[in-house]
Design a protein around this motif. Sequence first.
Motif, PDB file in Angstrom:
ATOM      1  N   ALA B 229       0.827  -1.225  -0.168  1.00 48.90           N
ATOM      2  CA  ALA B 229       0.049  -0.036   0.052  1.00 48.90           C
ATOM      3  C   ALA B 229       0.933   1.391   0.027  1.00 48.90           C
ATOM      4  CB  ALA B 229      -0.977  -0.080   1.280  1.00 48.90           C
ATOM      5  N   ALA B 230       1.896   1.169   0.897  1.00 51.68           N
ATOM      6  CA  ALA B 230       2.869   2.443   0.661  1.00 51.68           C
ATOM      7  C   ALA B 230       3.526   2.453  -0.512  1.00 51.68           C
ATOM      8  CB  ALA B 230       4.131   2.187   1.806  1.00 51.68           C
ATOM      9  N   GLU B 241       1.922  12.050   4.312  1.00 45.29           N
ATOM     10  CA  GLU B 241       0.879  11.840   5.098  1.00 45.29           C
ATOM     11  C   GLU B 241       0.009  10.461   4.445  1.00 45.29           C
ATOM     12  OE1 GLU B 241      -2.022  14.721   6.165  1.00 45.29           O
ATOM     13  OE2 GLU B 241      -3.411  13.436   7.418  1.00 45.29           O
ATOM     14  N   GLU B 242      -0.447  10.825   3.199  1.00 43.00           N
ATOM     15  CA  GLU B 242      -1.105   9.733   2.602  1.00 43.00           C
ATOM     16  C   GLU B 242      -0.300   8.232   2.439  1.00 43.00           C
ATOM     17  OE1 GLU B 242      -3.676  12.401  -0.714  1.00 43.00           O
ATOM     18  OE2 GLU B 242      -1.392  11.909  -1.178  1.00 43.00           O
ATOM     19  N   ILE B 243       1.033   8.475   2.096  1.00 40.34           N
ATOM     20  CA  ILE B 243       1.874   7.372   2.068  1.00 40.34           C
ATOM     21  C   ILE B 243       1.896   6.427   3.503  1.00 40.34           C
ATOM     22  CG2 ILE B 243       4.237   6.595   2.009  1.00 40.34           C
ATOM     23  CD1 ILE B 243       4.650   8.880   0.042  1.00 40.34           C
ATOM     24  N   GLU B 244       1.943   7.394   4.593  1.00 37.13           N
ATOM     25  CA  GLU B 244       1.746   6.586   5.905  1.00 37.13           C
ATOM     26  C   GLU B 244       0.288   6.010   6.265  1.00 37.13           C
ATOM     27  OE1 GLU B 244       4.492   5.486   7.349  1.00 37.13           O
ATOM     28  OE2 GLU B 244       5.570   6.643   5.634  1.00 37.13           O
ATOM     29  N   LYS B 245      -0.661   6.634   5.837  1.00 38.70           N
ATOM     30  CA  LYS B 245      -2.265   6.306   6.008  1.00 38.70           C
ATOM     31  C   LYS B 245      -2.110   4.991   5.365  1.00 38.70           C
ATOM     32  CE  LYS B 245      -5.610   9.385   5.734  1.00 38.70           C
ATOM     33  NZ  LYS B 245      -6.107   9.650   7.195  1.00 38.70           N
ATOM     34  N   MET B 246      -1.516   4.878   4.180  1.00 32.46           N
ATOM     35  CA  MET B 246      -1.714   3.507   3.286  1.00 32.46           C
ATOM     36  C   MET B 246      -0.859   2.438   3.944  1.00 32.46           C
ATOM     37  SD  MET B 246      -3.763   3.553   0.710  1.00 32.46           S
ATOM     38  CE  MET B 246      -5.081   4.053   1.835  1.00 32.46           C
ATOM     39  N   ARG B 247       0.387   3.007   4.450  1.00 32.03           N
ATOM     40  CA  ARG B 247       1.037   1.884   5.194  1.00 32.03           C
ATOM     41  C   ARG B 247       0.367   1.129   6.273  1.00 32.03           C
ATOM     42  NH1 ARG B 247       6.086   1.725   4.729  1.00 32.03           N
ATOM     43  NH2 ARG B 247       6.572   3.892   4.316  1.00 32.03           N
ATOM     44  N   ARG B 248      -0.269   2.206   7.110  1.00 32.18           N
ATOM     45  CA  ARG B 248      -1.161   1.567   8.234  1.00 32.18           C
ATOM     46  C   ARG B 248      -2.360   0.773   7.807  1.00 32.18           C
ATOM     47  NH1 ARG B 248       0.395   6.651  10.131  1.00 32.18           N
ATOM     48  NH2 ARG B 248      -1.591   7.637   9.722  1.00 32.18           N
ATOM     49  N   TYR B 249      -3.009   1.153   7.004  1.00 33.52           N
ATOM     50  CA  TYR B 249      -4.015   0.801   6.113  1.00 33.52           C
ATOM     51  C   TYR B 249      -3.634  -0.683   5.685  1.00 33.52           C
ATOM     52  CZ  TYR B 249      -7.953  -0.774   2.989  1.00 33.52           C
ATOM     53  OH  TYR B 249      -8.994  -1.362   2.615  1.00 33.52           O
ATOM     54  N   GLY B 250      -2.605  -0.941   4.964  1.00 31.32           N
ATOM     55  CA  GLY B 250      -2.121  -2.170   4.648  1.00 31.32           C
ATOM     56  C   GLY B 250      -1.734  -3.051   5.844  1.00 31.32           C
ATOM     57  N   LEU B 251      -1.051  -2.366   6.848  1.00 29.93           N
ATOM     58  CA  LEU B 251      -0.653  -3.428   7.660  1.00 29.93           C
ATOM     59  C   LEU B 251      -2.093  -3.848   8.575  1.00 29.93           C
ATOM     60  CD1 LEU B 251       1.680  -4.129   9.781  1.00 29.93           C
ATOM     61  CD2 LEU B 251       1.009  -2.151  10.976  1.00 29.93           C
ATOM     62  N   LEU B 285      -8.853   5.556   6.104  1.00 27.71           N
ATOM     63  CA  LEU B 285      -9.310   5.928   4.801  1.00 27.71           C
ATOM     64  C   LEU B 285      -9.994   7.389   4.464  1.00 27.71           C
ATOM     65  CD1 LEU B 285     -10.469   2.306   3.318  1.00 27.71           C
ATOM     66  CD2 LEU B 285      -8.130   3.387   2.669  1.00 27.71           C
ATOM     67  N   THR B 286     -10.045   7.923   5.773  1.00 27.59           N
ATOM     68  CA  THR B 286     -10.954   8.996   5.885  1.00 27.59           C
ATOM     69  C   THR B 286     -10.194  10.229   5.142  1.00 27.59           C
ATOM     70  OG1 THR B 286      -9.683   9.552   7.824  1.00 27.59           O
ATOM     71  CG2 THR B 286     -12.184   8.795   7.928  1.00 27.59           C
ATOM     72  N   GLY B 287     -10.687  10.963   4.554  1.00 25.50           N
ATOM     73  CA  GLY B 287     -10.115  12.019   3.819  1.00 25.50           C
ATOM     74  C   GLY B 287      -9.724  11.797   2.453  1.00 25.50           C
ATOM     75  N   PHE B 288      -9.805  10.830   1.873  1.00 27.36           N
ATOM     76  CA  PHE B 288      -9.789  10.300   0.545  1.00 27.36           C
ATOM     77  C   PHE B 288     -10.777  10.519  -0.240  1.00 27.36           C
ATOM     78  CE2 PHE B 288      -6.046   8.118   2.413  1.00 27.36           C
ATOM     79  CZ  PHE B 288      -4.932   8.442   1.828  1.00 27.36           C
ATOM     80  N   ASN B 289     -10.832  10.378  -1.631  1.00 25.17           N
ATOM     81  CA  ASN B 289     -11.999  10.736  -2.399  1.00 25.17           C
ATOM     82  C   ASN B 289     -12.985   9.517  -2.130  1.00 25.17           C
ATOM     83  OD1 ASN B 289     -13.288   9.315  -4.987  1.00 25.17           O
ATOM     84  ND2 ASN B 289     -12.498  11.313  -5.885  1.00 25.17           N
ATOM     85  N   GLU B 290     -14.296   9.917  -1.887  1.00 29.99           N
ATOM     86  CA  GLU B 290     -15.234   8.819  -1.265  1.00 29.99           C
ATOM     87  C   GLU B 290     -15.424   7.768  -2.191  1.00 29.99           C
ATOM     88  OE1 GLU B 290     -18.725  10.439   0.417  1.00 29.99           O
ATOM     89  OE2 GLU B 290     -17.506  11.788   1.756  1.00 29.99           O
ATOM     90  N   ALA B 291     -15.589   7.963  -3.826  1.00 27.79           N
ATOM     91  CA  ALA B 291     -15.802   6.984  -4.392  1.00 27.79           C
ATOM     92  C   ALA B 291     -14.625   5.899  -4.488  1.00 27.79           C
ATOM     93  CB  ALA B 291     -16.126   7.365  -6.043  1.00 27.79           C
TER      94      ALA B 291
END
Lengths: 307, 307
Positions: B229-230, B241-251, B285-291
């Motif tokens: 994800a990162a 910030e987006e990269i770290e959010k994706m990293r945590r999401y993937g984790l 995932l909050t803050g990203f494009n909803e669709a």
Amino acid sequence: MARALSIVNGNPMFHVRCRPNPSRPCPLVLPYRPLKVTMSCNQSYWTSINADIEAHLKQAITVREPLPVFEPMHHLTFSAPRSTAPALCVAACELVGGHRDQALPAASALHLMHAASFTHRHLPLTESCRPKSTIQHAYGPNMELLIGDALVPSGLELLAKSNDPTQNNSNRILRVMVEITRAIGSQGMIYGQYYEVELCQSDNKGSSHIGEIERLSEKYEGALHACAAACGAILGRGNEEEIEKMRRYGLYIGKIQGLMNRIGSNDKDLKVLVDGLRNLATKELTGFNEAKVEAISSSFESNLIYA
Amino acid sequence: MARALSIVNGNPMFHVRCRPNPSRPCPLVLPYRPLKVTMSCNQSYWTSINADIEAHLKQAITVREPLPVFEPMHHLTFSAPRSTAPALCVAACELVGGHRDQALPAASALHLMHAASFTHRHLPLTESCRPKSTIQHAYGPNMELLIGDALVPSGLELLAKSNDPTQNNSNRILRVMVEITRAIGSQGMIYGQYYEVELCQSDNKGSSHIGEIERLSEKYEGALHACAAACGAILGRGNEEEIEKMRRYGLYIGKIQGLMNRIGSNDKDLKVLVDGLRNLATKELTGFNEAKVEAISSSFESNLIYA
């Protein structure tokens, strides 16, 4: 003063599935016999390169947490016999006018690729037609499989991390990454290892024997040394002609090493073949700085003598 | 219409050296049981990503000379069970506003890393405390060792070759290279595999059991998915910030998959843990494009149901 240096990296240590037949040993597989390579001059050049590679590796491969993984990784990194490919990478970088530091991450990565290959080639998977190995296994097969798998990404991480956006060297590092992944992959060392198994299985003793061993040496030691020398020239900012000259030089040096490690030193055909390869190698060094050529050639091909 | 998709990648298939004791099976090792993951919506999004990754891999991993090496490599690449990590890499790239093509080489590389790990984890090195594997070995152990060793450099070559100096993306590719080599290395998946062996050997059945499996899942599936994800976010030119959010999401997604593959689905503690991880994942995932959030979340965590 001449000093003897043992080189064992080129020995065919991959465990193969030959028909066990003690009365007819596999023609390719010699006892675990270190080649003596006399370093008559420029020993200090050779020694200083290897000392710098080792210092670089010691900074990168430390014993840290998780200890049960990093301790065997450290051991297998530094207990693997040394290949001449990493030093050739550094020497090629300096030959084209580069600074040693530019090549140390790639040279360290090449040692780790070699150590990974060495580790996996010793995994006791199946019966071997080689005489019983004298290699001491400090860890069990599961751990050696696992650590071999860890060494390759560690080496490539070391190389990728050497990227410095302020130095504008990222394209060169990525080019070196492609060179190394190709050399250790399916058309390079992996193919060499496969071919070694095939040759051993066919138990071929015909007239084309030395030609087959030459092909095997080209794919295994040749691929690694050609890659190492080309990578050094790329990182030292050599031009395309210099890079290709270094690639061919490395190929000849690697082939000589592979041949001399696999064939008995009293073989007449071997002497003719090695002398021819040495001449070809020497020609590739024409046009470079003479003092540097003397350093590199005396460290590599001119000091290979029949043990 | 809901469809079932088998996910087997997370199963603990590493061959371990447990004390053989049929009456007291290793607590970690479940039968080779595919998890059912229902894809109730956005099946087309998921399907289209995987189709693109497969098409990219088919262009890269062809059956070519030397056939005896590339044929098994092709087979082991496409017969390995699919991991969700490559698709997550592409989805993360698109979530931060990138184009799918930017992530396909990294996603393909991640599949090859996973296929290499899968191949080596099935090598019949030593006795295993797992029930007899249902995996069919198309090749002998020497060949599977060799091809597993070939898959990792092939994947990283694919990634390095995607460098396009006109696109000014070389620093991003090198950053992704460091991410991937770390995730598959000694502090990521290799540590996870070591830990798996250790847990199996200790035959631990105490109260901390689920915590240990959570730790193992974090190191193995968690590391791979966090990296995927990162990497997608890096290649899609996401901000830090987006990269770290994706990293945590993937984790979190990886941990859920590891837990659900290793623990019986009727375990109450598992349900609590997975629900907590799913909530944490959703928050990232909050803050990203909803669709796009709907597409990614329905493809991954919200459709994981207890089989």
